[in-house]
Structures are given as C-alpha cells and as structure tokens.
Write a protein that holds these residues in place. Structure first.
Motif, PDB file in Angstrom:
ATOM      1  N   HIS B  34     -15.783  27.809  -5.342  1.00 16.52           N
ATOM      2  CA  HIS B  34     -15.610  28.601  -4.009  1.00 16.52           C
ATOM      3  C   HIS B  34     -17.235  28.322  -3.299  1.00 16.52           C
ATOM      4  O   HIS B  34     -18.073  28.123  -4.191  1.00 16.52           O
ATOM      5  N   GLU B  35     -17.226  28.438  -2.010  1.00 19.03           N
ATOM      6  CA  GLU B  35     -18.358  28.415  -1.433  1.00 19.03           C
ATOM      7  C   GLU B  35     -18.280  29.429  -0.347  1.00 19.03           C
ATOM      8  O   GLU B  35     -17.239  29.795   0.119  1.00 19.03           O
ATOM      9  N   ARG B  36     -19.179  29.640   0.429  1.00 18.87           N
ATOM     10  CA  ARG B  36     -19.243  30.774   1.694  1.00 18.87           C
ATOM     11  C   ARG B  36     -19.655  29.672   2.879  1.00 18.87           C
ATOM     12  O   ARG B  36     -21.195  29.874   2.901  1.00 18.87           O
ATOM     13  N   LEU B  42     -14.846  32.806   3.229  1.00 18.37           N
ATOM     14  CA  LEU B  42     -15.026  32.170   1.749  1.00 18.37           C
ATOM     15  C   LEU B  42     -13.986  30.973   1.780  1.00 18.37           C
ATOM     16  O   LEU B  42     -13.094  30.993   2.458  1.00 18.37           O
ATOM     17  N   HIS B  43     -14.376  29.986   1.075  1.00 20.17           N
ATOM     18  CA  HIS B  43     -13.669  28.746   1.044  1.00 20.17           C
ATOM     19  C   HIS B  43     -13.452  28.411  -0.514  1.00 20.17           C
ATOM     20  O   HIS B  43     -14.297  28.212  -1.258  1.00 20.17           O
ATOM     21  N   TRP B  53      -9.247  29.045   3.041  1.00 18.79           N
ATOM     22  CA  TRP B  53     -10.465  29.755   3.645  1.00 18.79           C
ATOM     23  C   TRP B  53     -10.027  31.295   3.923  1.00 18.79           C
ATOM     24  O   TRP B  53      -8.694  31.571   4.426  1.00 18.79           O
ATOM     25  N   THR B 118     -19.105  39.665   3.046  1.00 20.47           N
ATOM     26  CA  THR B 118     -19.194  38.826   2.052  1.00 20.47           C
ATOM     27  C   THR B 118     -20.594  38.461   1.447  1.00 20.47           C
ATOM     28  O   THR B 118     -21.527  38.847   2.240  1.00 20.47           O
ATOM     29  N   GLY B 119     -20.717  37.795   0.311  1.00 18.70           N
ATOM     30  CA  GLY B 119     -22.167  37.391  -0.284  1.00 18.70           C
ATOM     31  C   GLY B 119     -23.158  38.637  -0.175  1.00 18.70           C
ATOM     32  O   GLY B 119     -22.882  39.887  -0.415  1.00 18.70           O
ATOM     33  N   GLU B 159     -25.541  37.692   6.080  1.00 20.89           N
ATOM     34  CA  GLU B 159     -25.885  37.929   4.630  1.00 20.89           C
ATOM     35  C   GLU B 159     -27.421  37.635   4.276  1.00 20.89           C
ATOM     36  O   GLU B 159     -27.550  36.530   3.721  1.00 20.89           O
TER      37      GLU B 159
END
Ligand code: HEM
Ligand code: SF4
Ligand code: SF4
Ligand code: SF4
Ligand code: SF4
Lengths: 410, 357
Positions: B34-36, B42-43, B53, B118-119, B159
């Motif tokens: 995953h990545e942000r 979030l992806h 997503w 997130t993050g 973030e």
C-alpha cells in the motif's frame, strides 16, 4: 413531541469549529424527541456545575444477564424525560464493516425505540445504542437481534472483542483475524451473556506487531500475527526504493532504526537481513511496503494479562505462546482451547474483581502456566531472575523432566 | 393467553463478509502493498491486481441517526454503499476506481467531515463516556474531544508529524480511554467525601474495603450507624471506592484536575510497547472548551514536531533526548510528584551516570 428546548449556552459553544459537533446532532434529535431535549438540559447542567448526574441500577433483556448499561438520572425532577437513559452494547462484525442498508436499519430501530444517538464505537468495540427507557429496551433489542446482531458484554464476563482490518485490507496481516475473532468469541457467548466470572475478560486480535487493536495493553488475551521464517524481500523493489529515496534515507530510516541491527544495505543497493536476529517488529516492512513483507510461515504470538490501572497499576500482557500456527480447523480449535483453559483456571483461582493479569502477578507465572498446562519458555521473559530468594531443591528433577520430555518429542 | 416471551438468538459475532466491500471480500488475505497518495487516503494493491482506495474521515463518534444517514448517503452515492470504522471512530469509504476518490472527498468535506487521520497525523482522539452517560465521570468526554479536535484539525488533515500520534482522554482514573502518545486523564486530588447517612443502605461494606488499592478504608460506626472511614493520609484518591459505594463522593468540580501523560505506544515497531508517563498535572477542568489542556497538548506536539526524528514515536523521541530535556523543551515543571512510588517504582529510577548536560 415538542417540549421546549432548555437554554444551553455552554454546549452551544461546542457547535463552532471545524470538527463535527455531537451537540448539533443532539439538538437535531431534540427537534422530535423530548428525551433529547431533557438530555441536553441535563448535560448543560453538568457543564455548569462540573458534575455528573447518572447512577446505575438494573435493566436487562430476557435471557441475558448483561449487555445493557442502566442509567437513571439523579435530577429527574428537573429533566424528567431523560430520567432513564440506558445503553445497549451490541457486538459488531470483525473489522467493523457495514453496508449502508444495515446502518440505516440500526438508525430506524434506534429512532423508533431509543434516543437516536449511536456511538460507533465504544473503546471495547461495541456499537453503543445510547438512550433508551426501561420499557423500550426489550423491543429495541429484539429488532436488533433479528437483524443478526447480538448483545455485547458487560459486568464480570467475557467482553466484546475487536480485531483489526487485517486480511480484509492490510498486506501485513499474518492470520485470518476475522475467523479467529468469530471462532473464539462464538464459543464463549454463554460467558459473555451471563456474567459469572471474577471480572471482565477481553480478547483482542491484531494481524501483526503493529498491534492496531492495542491488544497487549488492553486485553487479557492478545492474539498477534507473526512469522517464523525469513522476511520476504523483493530486491528489485528495494533498488527502486533506494533510487527514489536515496541511500542516506534508507540508512537513516531503515537500517539504523532496526532494533536488533539486523539489516544491512549493500553496495549494490540490495538489503541483507539477519533473520535469526529479527524480532518481527514490523518497522522495516512499514517503511518499505512494496519491497518487504512478512515471511510465509505465519502464525500468532499470544500474550496474556494486559489491563489498565486498577488495582495494582498498569500491566502489559506477557508472552504465553511464542508461536502458534493458525491455518487449519485444528489450529483454530487449539486457540479456543487456550482461551478456555485460561478462563477456567482464572474463574477458579481469581479473586472477586481481579483481572487475569493481576492473578498472574499474585500467584506467579509458574503457577499460572501450570494451571493452564503450558511449559515455560525463555521467550516469556526479558531476563531471568536477578534475586536468589528461591528454593532450588527441585532443580535436578526439573532438568531431568525437561530432558526426558524433549527426548520424547524427538 | 399471553404470548411466549421472545428468547434471544445467541448468534454471537456476525459474519463480516456480508458487510464487506466486494473488492475487499474478493481479495481477503491477498493484499500485496500500500501507499498513501495524500493525507486521508490509502491505496492498497492486491496480488490479484485489484486495487482499492480508502478515504478516511473524522466523525464525532457519538452520532445522531441523521449524521449516520448522511454518511450512508455519501457512501451510496460515491462509495458503492460500504463503509467501515476504525478503532478511533474514523469512518472509511472504499472505492475500486481512483476516479471516484476526488468526488468522495469533496462530498465528505461538503458534509462537514474532515478527511485525514492517516499516516503521521494526529488521529481522532479516542474517548470515553463522560457526563453524557457514565456514572462516575469527573469531566466530559465528547465535549472535551470536540474542543481538542477543533484545535488539532490541521494536524488531522495533514501528515506532518514525525510519526503517528495517538491521543486518548479519560474522564475518571479508571481510564477507559486507554494509552496514548498523549493521554489526557482526569485525576481526583482529594479523598472521597463520605455521606454517612447513605452508606448503610447502598454499600456492601466488605467489598468496598476490598476495592481500595492501599487499604485506606475501614468499616466504622458513625452516628450509631454502620459506615466507612478513610485514612486520608494513605488515600491516593483513585476513586475505586466510588463505583461500589456512590456515597463516597470522589468527583469534585473544583479539585478534580486534568493530568497529561506522554509516550504511550502500543505498536511493537522498533521499540517494545510502552506505557505513558506523567508530565503535567493540576490542570483545571474547564468546560466547555478546556483551553488550559489544549495549550499544553499543543505545546508538547509543537516541540515533538520540531525535535523528533522521522519515525520516532513520542515515547521513542523522549527516550533518545532524555526526560530532563523533555521538561526543558516543553517548559513543564518537574516536581516530586513525577517520581513513582508505586510497586516496582525503582525500575523507573536512573541507576547509571547516563546524564546529558
Ligand atoms: C462503573 C461504571 C463504568 C462505566 C459506565 C464504564 C463505561 C465504559 C464504556 C462505555 C466503555 C466502552 C465499552 C465498549 O466499547 O464496549 C468502557 C471501556 C473500558 N472500561 Fe469502563 N466503565 C465503567 C467501569 C470501569 C471499571 C471499574 C474499569 C476498570 C477497573 C473500567 C475500565 C475500562 C477499560 C480499560 C475500558 C477500555 C477497554 C478496551 O479498550 O477494551 N471501566 N467503559
Ligand atoms: S495490526 Fe497489522 S495487520 Fe492488523 S491492520 Fe494493523 S498493520 Fe494491518
Ligand atoms: S522487522 Fe524489525 S527487527 Fe526485523 S529486520 Fe525489520 S526492523 Fe529489524
Ligand atoms: S473513564 Fe471513568 S468516567 Fe469515563 S467512561 Fe470510563 S469509567 Fe466512566
Ligand atoms: S479513593 Fe482510592 S485510595 Fe482513596 S479510599 Fe477510595 S479506593 Fe482507597
């Protein structure tokens, strides 16, 4: 249904600002619900006097001993419509997934029988339907129960459980949390619905060491995913990562942050991991999500005895099972058995109002392990004892016993 | 003839697959990485090649049905009719098509729901019941959290902290709110005031005596009636006697104060999990906005943001720089009350010459 609103100058101040306001929600409910008119009045009174005015009592549904949190107002003379304001704790599905159809049905039921106020979710994971009269509890619960939802725990019982999103949407997940959550909890429904234990007992399930459910500190039995073999490394993705972020970034944020210094960045921009010394902390995997993942030989670590302050101070869970596979039906049954033997032993040996962790502290880990039928393991400790005050005359026998059982295990 | 009473269907924990977004259901246990792409989003990519997503938004946790229906409308129109909630009462919407992300975010923002959490953000503060519903709170929960989240809104939607920050609040010392990088907990500062007229009727005296962690409670006869007395020198004002015996009033509008604790961490990442530690106390319980609490929390966050390294959780940062520097940087007074004197306290004392000047 048109009771006049009380003046709420203090609560009104909580309607400004960028964060969504629960006060605005309460006021909207009060438009056609007199219970909320008086609830707002009582809450404003609490804000003015800095005191709470609820007391407990008894309220429940047929067949169950717990799950309804009874609340009676001490100032019902001032605010009669909210004199009863009970909460129903309802267990959600693992991972707290919903479709809008089921959420709307909850709303309809709670608008009809209750105040219309729902907490998603409480700190133990329950859907909390807040604000019900004694008269309406049964009808509200019956309708919720018909939807396929069941009452959560309260009182000295097995409590509602939580599991992380895990398998449903997280690549770090090392076991099927949803299956473990349901398999374990659904064997203890009787202990959940009919409080008869020394105190509360909580299970929590996290798919990896990131422990998104905060299970080590907040559950009596924490089930956390991990792996035994090597971290999976995609060296091509490592190279891409180094190229994108630079060697310094990788050294500062991955290599030097590994708690056991198990990672080396090589000259060709690949990673070398000393897996024997990796403690499965998840850090490097968290940073390089595409290049690194947990190994393939996955299972769980189980810790027991975590809890908050009362009565002897905060306790973290202690490792009881360093590794357990969780693939087959038999594996899951073994996890259930572990929970069962723990609850049985604690139910017999715990004092009233004593959490499992406090009992372990009182009787010692050795006695607890013997009680639930498990061997000691060096993974259970940070270090061996430092004080010599112990009788050692059983040493030779114990060493002989361990050798024999090891030989037998082959 | 009266109908048979309906007995409950003891169905236990419901099956999650029936409520799970179809893309999550199809890829259960098969996610790859995953990545942000931006704060609040979030992806996730699956081994099957499927992608999802997730858009995360803050809620007020204690929601009226109209708010929940509004969130359902957004989910129906922009996110395939599925949602899930996080442990910190954030709501998540999943979509399998990247093009659906922006309209979803716009709809959430228009509906008044901040997108973030997130993050390396300050996520929604986990909280307890407070004056709205508990029977022992010295302060409120939802209101205190609403005020704080108003102040920390920028930290939620961005973030830019060194690592994630989890804040918790609790309205009595029982601390249902839990552990956090910053934990904001009320603390009673005076022993219980006993209403002796009520004790005999309401309290099972032996169980109240047993509840006290420091054995400060004794049965006593007061005015010729059985009651209880408290050795006030021993009492640590924990409030544990109050739930089984409400006439032992522990809450006090004036003397129940907030204390702030720092450095709790539940993740095992890098360092082992840690409990939070006391840094500030005596902070007034000041509804409806609790400005004194907010000022200290913001100061701690500011110093952490300036001084910590990437990936350091608050507790890890303090361990690196040392507690003396933490107190120096945050300008919080260090007092005799910061010394632990409970069980195992010596483990918290410095037995080395490791000292920074
Ligand atoms: C007597 C009145 C009490 C009330 C009204 C109350 C209320 C609550 C509520 C509403 C929750 C969230 C429940 C959920 O999510 O399902 C909760 C959780 C919790 N309660 Fe209480 N509580 C009470 C007493 C206690 C006591 C006596 C203790 C400990 C000694 C305690 C410790 C906790 C903890 C640690 C949690 C969080 C647990 C977790 O994270 O799983 N509470 N409480
Ligand atoms: S605990 Fe691990 S597996 Fe579960 S959601 Fe968190 S990071 Fe993912
Ligand atoms: S998981 Fe943790 S201990 Fe293992 S290699 Fe990565 S950073 Fe090091
Ligand atoms: S922290 Fe205390 S006052 Fe607040 S909800 Fe929990 S038990 Fe009640
Ligand atoms: S407040 Fe706590 S320490 Fe004081 S008498 Fe009550 S139980 Fe004992």
């Amino acid at each position: 249904m048109s009771k006049k609103m009380h003046a709420t100058p203090m609560l009104d101040q909580l309607e400004s600002g960028p964060w969504p306001s629960f006060v605005t929600g309460l006021k909207r409910l009060a438009k056609d619900n007199d219970m909320m008119v008086d609830l707002l009045g009582q809450l404003e009174h609490s804000y003015q006097t800095r005191k709470g005015y609820w007391k407990g009592g008894t309220a429940s549904v047929k067949g169950y001993g717990g799950g309804v949190i009874p609340r009676f107002s001490e100032i019902a003379d001032k605010f009669p419509e909210s004199k009863e304001f009970h909460t129903l704790r309802i267990m959600p599905a693992p991972g707290m997934h919903y479709d809008t159809d089921i959420l709307r049905k909850f709303c309809d039921i709670w608008e009809k029988h209750g105040s219309g106020l729902i907490a998603l979710h409480g700190q133990s994971g329950d859907i909390m339907l807040q604000g019900c009269t004694t008269e309406n509890i049964q009808a509200a619960f019956d309708e919720v129960n018909e939807l396929g939802f069941d009452m959560g725990g309260a009182g000295p019982s097995v409590r509602t459980s939580m599991s992380c999103v895990g398998h449903a949407r997280c690549e770090h997940s090392c076991f099927d949390e949803g299956r473990a959550h349901r398999t374990v909890m659904n064997t203890f429904t009787d202990d959940l619905h009919r409080p008869a234990l020394p105190y509360k007992f909580k299970f929590k399930f996290s798919g990896c060491g990131n422990d998104c459910m905060n299970s080590i500190q907040r559950s009596d039995m924490a089930v956390i995913g991990t792996w035994r073999d090597d971290i999976q490394v995609n060296q091509a993705e490592v190279k891409n990562f180094v190229k994108a972020k630079g060697r310094e970034y990788v050294i500062d944020n991955v290599v030097t942050r590994c708690p056991t210094k198990a990672i080396k960045l090589k000259n060709d921009d690949t990673l070398e991991i000393d897996n024997r010394n990796c403690v499965r902390c998840m850090h490097c995997i968290n940073v390089m999500t595409k290049a690194l993942s947990p190994g393939k030989d996955r299972g769980v670590t189980v810790l027991m005895g975590g809890k908050r302050t009362l009565k002897i101070g905060d306790l973290m869970g202690t490792v009881i099972v360093p590794f357990m596979k969780l693939d087959t039906d038999e594996d899951f049954e073994q996890l259930v058995e572990l929970g069962r033997s723990t609850i049985d032993f604690w139910a017999e040996n715990g004092l009233e109002h004593e959490r499992c962790g406090e009992m372990i502290e009182r009787i010692g880990l050795n006695n607890f392990l013997e009680g639930i039928g498990r061997e000691v393991d060096p993974n259970m400790i940070n270090h061996p004892r430092t004080n010599p005050y112990i009788r050692m005359d059983g040493w030779d026998d114990e060493v002989a016993r361990l050798k024999a059982s090891k030989a037998q295990a082959g | 003839m009266t109908a048979q009473p309906r007995m409950p269907i003891e169905s236990g924990v419901p099956d999650h697959f029936q409520y799970m977004h179809p893309t999550l259901r199809r890829n259960y246990g098969q996610w790859a990485w995953h990545e942000r792409p931006r704060p609040g989003v979030l992806h996730h990519v699956s081994q099957t090649g499927d992608q999802v997503w997730t858009v995360r938004a803050g809620t007020q946790r204690q929601m009226d049905v109209h708010t929940i229906r509004k969130l359902c409308d957004i989910a129906d129109q922009y996110a395939d009719g599925y949602v899930r909630f996080t442990i910190r009462s954030n709501i998540e919407f999943m979509v399998a098509d990247e093009k659906k992300v922006k309209p979803l975010i716009d709809a959430l923002l228009k509906g008044g729901f901040p997108v973030g959490g997130t993050g390396n953000s300050v996520s929604m503060i986990s909280h307890t019941q407070g004056w709205l519903h508990c029977d022992i709170p010295a302060s409120d929960a939802s209101g205190a959290v609403k005020s704080l989240m108003d102040e920390l809104h920028q930290e939620f939607v961005n973030e830019d902290m060194p690592n994630r920050v989890k804040i918790t609040t609790s309205c009595c010392q029982i601390n249902c709110g839990g552990q956090g990088d910053i934990a904001i907990n009320i603390q009673h500062t005076k022993p219980p005031k006993i209403n002796h007229d009520l004790v005999a009727n309401l309290c099972e005296r032996p169980s109240v005596v047993a509840r006290c962690p420091v054995a400060a409670i004794r049965p006593a006869m007061v005015n010729g009636r059985p009651s209880l007395e408290v050795d006030e020198k021993k009492c640590i004002c924990c409030g544990a006697c109050y739930p089984p015996c409400p006439p032992m009033q522990i809450n006090d509008p004036e003397h129940s104060k907030f204390a702030i604790w720092v450095g709790g961490k539940n993740s095992n990442a890098r360092t082992k999990p840690m409990f939070h530690k006391l840094v500030a106390a005596g902070i007034p319980n000041n509804p409806p906005r609790w400005p004194e609490v907010a000022a200290i929390v913001k100061k701690i966050l500011r110093v952490y943001k300036e001084d910590a390294h990437a990936w350091e959780r608050m507790g890890e940062w303090v361990e690196r720089i040392g507690w003396p520097r933490f107190f120096e940087l945050t300008e919080l007074p260090f007092t005799k009350y910061h010394l632990d004197n409970w069980r195992g306290a010596r483990a918290s004392l410095n037995a080395s010459v490791h000292i920074r000047f």
